[in-house]
Design an enzyme around this catalytic site. Structure first.
Site, PDB file in Angstrom:
ATOM      1  N   CYS A 223      -1.826   1.984   8.342  1.00  0.00           N
ATOM      2  CA  CYS A 223      -1.450   1.012   6.900  1.00  0.00           C
ATOM      3  C   CYS A 223      -1.310  -0.430   6.931  1.00  0.00           C
ATOM      4  O   CYS A 223      -2.597  -0.592   8.502  1.00  0.00           O
ATOM      5  CB  CYS A 223      -0.010   1.144   7.500  1.00  0.00           C
ATOM      6  SG  CYS A 223       1.277   1.187   9.055  1.00  0.00           S
TER       7      CYS A 223
ATOM      8  N   CYS B 209      -0.222  -3.236  15.199  1.00  0.00           N
ATOM      9  CA  CYS B 209      -0.166  -3.001  13.859  1.00  0.00           C
ATOM     10  C   CYS B 209      -0.658  -3.629  12.902  1.00  0.00           C
ATOM     11  O   CYS B 209      -0.075  -5.129  12.859  1.00  0.00           O
ATOM     12  CB  CYS B 209       1.066  -2.901  13.716  1.00  0.00           C
ATOM     13  SG  CYS B 209       1.535  -2.057  11.671  1.00  0.00           S
TER      14      CYS B 209
ATOM     15  N   CYS C  82       4.774  -5.642  16.216  1.00  0.00           N
ATOM     16  CA  CYS C  82       3.656  -4.603  17.682  1.00  0.00           C
ATOM     17  C   CYS C  82       2.469  -4.867  17.415  1.00  0.00           C
ATOM     18  O   CYS C  82       2.081  -5.526  16.132  1.00  0.00           O
ATOM     19  CB  CYS C  82       3.826  -3.581  16.466  1.00  0.00           C
ATOM     20  SG  CYS C  82       5.367  -2.629  16.319  1.00  0.00           S
TER      21      CYS C  82
ATOM     22  N   CYS D 275       5.743  -7.548   7.488  1.00  0.00           N
ATOM     23  CA  CYS D 275       6.572  -6.874   8.590  1.00  0.00           C
ATOM     24  C   CYS D 275       6.441  -7.749  10.731  1.00  0.00           C
ATOM     25  O   CYS D 275       5.860  -8.759  10.017  1.00  0.00           O
ATOM     26  CB  CYS D 275       5.921  -5.734   9.052  1.00  0.00           C
ATOM     27  SG  CYS D 275       7.426  -4.746  10.410  1.00  0.00           S
TER      28      CYS D 275
ATOM     29  N   GLU E   4       0.675  -1.384  -0.126  1.00  0.00           N
ATOM     30  CA  GLU E   4       0.448  -0.409  -0.009  1.00  0.00           C
ATOM     31  C   GLU E   4       0.851   1.543  -0.061  1.00  0.00           C
ATOM     32  O   GLU E   4       1.946   0.729   0.381  1.00  0.00           O
ATOM     33  CB  GLU E   4      -1.072   0.303   1.909  1.00  0.00           C
ATOM     34  CG  GLU E   4      -1.830  -0.825   1.483  1.00  0.00           C
ATOM     35  CD  GLU E   4      -2.574  -0.555   2.897  1.00  0.00           C
ATOM     36  OE1 GLU E   4      -2.285   0.116   3.384  1.00  0.00           O
ATOM     37  OE2 GLU E   4      -2.729  -1.969   2.935  1.00  0.00           O
TER      38      GLU E   4
ATOM     39  N   CYS F  75       4.002   8.333   1.296  1.00  0.00           N
ATOM     40  CA  CYS F  75       3.877   7.081   1.978  1.00  0.00           C
ATOM     41  C   CYS F  75       4.042   6.436   1.346  1.00  0.00           C
ATOM     42  O   CYS F  75       2.943   5.453   0.679  1.00  0.00           O
ATOM     43  CB  CYS F  75       2.722   7.103   3.532  1.00  0.00           C
ATOM     44  SG  CYS F  75       3.376   5.884   4.748  1.00  0.00           S
TER      45      CYS F  75
HETATM   46  N1  SAH Z   1       8.244   0.617  10.824  1.00  0.00           N
HETATM   47  C1  SAH Z   1       8.228   1.956  10.384  1.00  0.00           C
HETATM   48  C2  SAH Z   1       7.337   2.013  10.218  1.00  0.00           C
HETATM   49  C3  SAH Z   1       5.781   1.439   9.639  1.00  0.00           C
HETATM   50  S1  SAH Z   1       4.608   1.859  10.486  1.00  0.00           S
HETATM   51  C4  SAH Z   1       7.800   2.294  12.641  1.00  0.00           C
HETATM   52  O1  SAH Z   1       7.930   1.085  13.067  1.00  0.00           O
HETATM   53  O2  SAH Z   1       8.176   3.117  12.264  1.00  0.00           O
HETATM   54  C5  SAH Z   1       4.378   3.813  10.804  1.00  0.00           C
HETATM   55  C6  SAH Z   1       4.370   4.348  12.310  1.00  0.00           C
HETATM   56  O3  SAH Z   1       2.717   4.170  12.125  1.00  0.00           O
HETATM   57  C7  SAH Z   1       4.854   3.679  13.507  1.00  0.00           C
HETATM   58  O4  SAH Z   1       4.958   4.880  14.005  1.00  0.00           O
HETATM   59  C8  SAH Z   1       4.140   2.956  14.080  1.00  0.00           C
HETATM   60  O5  SAH Z   1       4.075   2.406  15.578  1.00  0.00           O
HETATM   61  C9  SAH Z   1       2.318   3.099  13.800  1.00  0.00           C
HETATM   62  N2  SAH Z   1       1.296   2.898  13.204  1.00  0.00           N
HETATM   63  C10 SAH Z   1       1.349   1.130  13.638  1.00  0.00           C
HETATM   64  N3  SAH Z   1       0.116   0.549  13.685  1.00  0.00           N
HETATM   65  C11 SAH Z   1      -0.951   1.759  14.039  1.00  0.00           C
HETATM   66  C12 SAH Z   1      -2.160   1.953  14.507  1.00  0.00           C
HETATM   67  N4  SAH Z   1      -2.688   1.085  14.383  1.00  0.00           N
HETATM   68  N5  SAH Z   1      -2.437   3.388  15.187  1.00  0.00           N
HETATM   69  C13 SAH Z   1      -2.063   3.541  14.926  1.00  0.00           C
HETATM   70  N6  SAH Z   1      -0.017   4.080  15.094  1.00  0.00           N
HETATM   71  C14 SAH Z   1      -0.233   2.515  14.048  1.00  0.00           C
END
Ligand code: SAH
Length: 337
Positions: free
Chosen positions: A325, A110, A107, A103, A83, A96
């Protein structure tokens, strides 16, 4: 390929160097094959034999009626999907982009990590997202954020090659100061990045104020704890002169209390000697998780500010198109089952 690499290929075919420039300028517009009208037919045919262009294909585009945000679902050469999100800001158009298919960072909040990592993206696949979005919108993209699917520093070499390609004057020529790389905190890679001489903006997804809180939502913290991470961030700033910004997703009952804000300000001040900037992100709820968004976003922000931390709340764009994302790719995977 850089222009230099294309020139070598063109030279190996016994063709004059200026042809590489012509072809490169078509490629940057997403055009290939017979449409390259100033390239002789024999060379176009030769190129079809020795090279191939792999641009992501638009499978789906969702257009926000609120703010002009467009979300793309792209299909890659092997059928995998990623995406990208196109956003309009006063300072220019931002894309973006994704850096991996899936991944493996795990986390808990996510959507991109739910089924793990399938594979890394090549530098060309990262660049291709920009080329296709630019051609599709007919607008120049002046800013790039690596905040889509994937952990860019877990695909380190390709990310570095992409950053050099996208910023090259003969390429898309997007200035490195207009590019943000977001990472969940791979300390060894942050240290390497500090030596690359790339004046990008590094954003760190911190999301917690101590190890216990961070361990519970971000498995990477068990490998690189919060103290190692923040001291690597300070080291990065000392080496590069580039300030790091911290992302902090607010999750109800996990990391959003007043005591949490106080602890966050304290740990940031302990390690970061320039004024730290914290970008608060209200959680986008992912239905596969039980986590919910915090009601204390403004309180948390005000507390940080009162403690001398520069804090902002991320503006929400594309709220009507599920633009966060990983969610569209998952939907597509399910449709295919
Ligand atoms: N892997 C990288 C970049 C991708 S995520 C990273 O961890 O930074 C981009 C941002 O979106 C990160 O800060 C991530 O923690 C956040 N993110 C992921 N899922 C999310 C969600 N459900 N709600 C809000 N932010 C989220």
């Amino acid at each position: 390929m850089s222009l230099g690499e294309l020139e070598e290929l063109i030279a190996s075919l016994g063709e004059p160097k200026f042809r590489a420039k012509q072809i490169y300028s078509w490629l940057l517009r997403g055009v290939w094959g017979d449409a390259m009208s100033n390239v002789p037919k024999r060379l176009r045919e030769r190129l079809e034999e020795v090279a191939e262009i792999r641009l992501p294909k638009i499978v789906k585009r969702l257009d926000s009626s609120l703010d002009g945000t467009k979300k793309y679902l792209f299909e890659l050469i092997d059928g995998e999907c990623i995406e990208s999100v196109f956003m309009k800001y006063e300072h220019g158009n931002t894309l973006c982009i994704s850096s991996q298919v899936g991944c493996r960072m795990g986390c808990k909040f996510c959507a991109s990590t739910l089924d793990g990592r399938v594979r890394d993206l090549t530098p060309g696949e990262m660049l291709g997202q920009i080329i296709v979005a630019q051609a599709d919108t007919a607008e120049r993209i002046s800013n790039v954020v690596m905040m889509g699917i994937g952990e860019p520093l877990d695909n380190y070499d390709n990310t570095i090659k992409f950053l050099r390609l996208v910023s090259s004057e003969q390429g898309l020529n997007i200035g490195l100061r207009h590019i943000s790389v977001s990472s969940c905190g791979l300390v060894d890679k942050i240290e390497m990045l500090a030596d690359e001489g790339l004046p990008i903006t590094l954003s760190i997804s911190l999301h917690a104020y101590d190890n216990e809180t961070r361990d519970a939502i971000m498995p990477i913290n068990k490998r690189f704890g919060i103290d190692a991470l923040l001291s690597a961030c300070q080291g990065y700033f000392e080496k590069t002169g580039r300030r790091i910004s911290f992302e902090y997703t607010l999750i109800a009952d996990k990391n959003d209390t007043e005591a949490g804000a106080i602890a966050l300000a304290k740990v940031l001040k302990k390690y970061i000697r320039s004024t730290p900037h914290v970008n608060l992100i209200p959680l986008n709820e992912v239905k596969e998780t039980s986590l919910s968004t915090s009601k204390n976003v403004n309180k948390f922000k005000d507390k940080l500010i009162s403690l001398g931390i520069n804090a902002t709340v991320r503006r929400r764009l594309g709220a009507d198109i599920n633009a966060s994302c990983g969610q569209l790719r998952r939907q597509k995977q399910k449709e295919n089952l």
